[in-house]
Motif scaffolding. Structure first.
Motif: not given
Length: 213
Positions: A85-103
């Motif tokens: 899961d994403a870190d709490d601090g990243d919840s609700g914000r755009v995640n660049q690595s997920r947008q780019a479909k990184l591993g």
């Protein structure tokens, strides 16, 4: 000189870099930037047998990646497998690595912290203090394909050599090497050396960094 440490995944680029930088620092070199050492777990013989031998994971499983800011060596979590899961601090914000479909799920908080570190380094480029080696481990798809991720680090490489940072070392996967050359050759006036994690490259780096000015 711009050094590009390159090669395939999991061939020991960061481990080699950490050893090489330690040796340079012992010789009096000053190093700034960021390292991204992996977090590894040794797999038991039973796990290896159940997986049908030494599969893609090999003897060790990579659990995550940390960031290590140089020179002070402040350390914090940088990335975890996409299954986490994403870190709490990243919840609700755009995640660049997920947008780019990184591993890897790269923490946006970590990216911000690293960029802030390079922003602080960038104001020192004209400093009359002892020249330093700038290290960026690594520039990947976010930076070289999407102009995202470690944007402040990328900007320092784009600027070419400076008084404070006449030499820069970046880590780039082999399949992104051509993109790195296309982007940086002009700023570095063609003074780019591709290196691999071996003794000859360590000697070449040391001779360049410690050469009398």
């Amino acid at each position: 000189m711009l050094f590009i440490l390159t090669g395939d995944i999991q061939i020991g680029k960061t481990r080699w870099l950490m050893r090489t930088l330690s040796a340079l620092e012992e010789e009096g070199a000053c190093v700034s930037g960021v390292l991204t050492p992996g977090i590894w777990r040794h797999r038991s013989p039973e796990e290896i047998n159940e997986a049908g031998g030494f599969d893609a994971c090999g003897e060790y499983e990579k659990l995550g990646i940390d960031a290590l800011l140089l020179p002070d060596r402040e350390r914090f979590s940088f990335a975890r497998p996409v299954s986490w899961d994403a870190d709490d601090g990243d919840s609700g914000r755009v995640n660049q690595s997920r947008q780019a479909k990184l591993g890897w799920n790269i923490s946006e908080d970590a990216i911000c912290a690293i960029n802030a570190h390079f922003d602080a380094l960038s104001v020192q480029v004209d400093s009359n203090s002892k020249p330093r080696l700038l290290v960026i481990d690594e520039l990947g798809r976010l930076e070289l394909e999407r102009n995202g991720g470690l944007t402040s680090a990328l900007a320092m490489v784009d600027a070419g050599p400076t008084k404070a940072f006449p030499h820069v070392l970046i880590v780039v996967r082999d399949w992104l090497l051509d993109a790195a050359h296309r982007r940086f050759t002009e700023a570095w006036h063609g003074e780019i050396a591709d290196i691999v994690p071996d003794d000859a490259s360590a000697q070449m780096l040391a001779e360049t960094i410690t050469a009398p000015k």
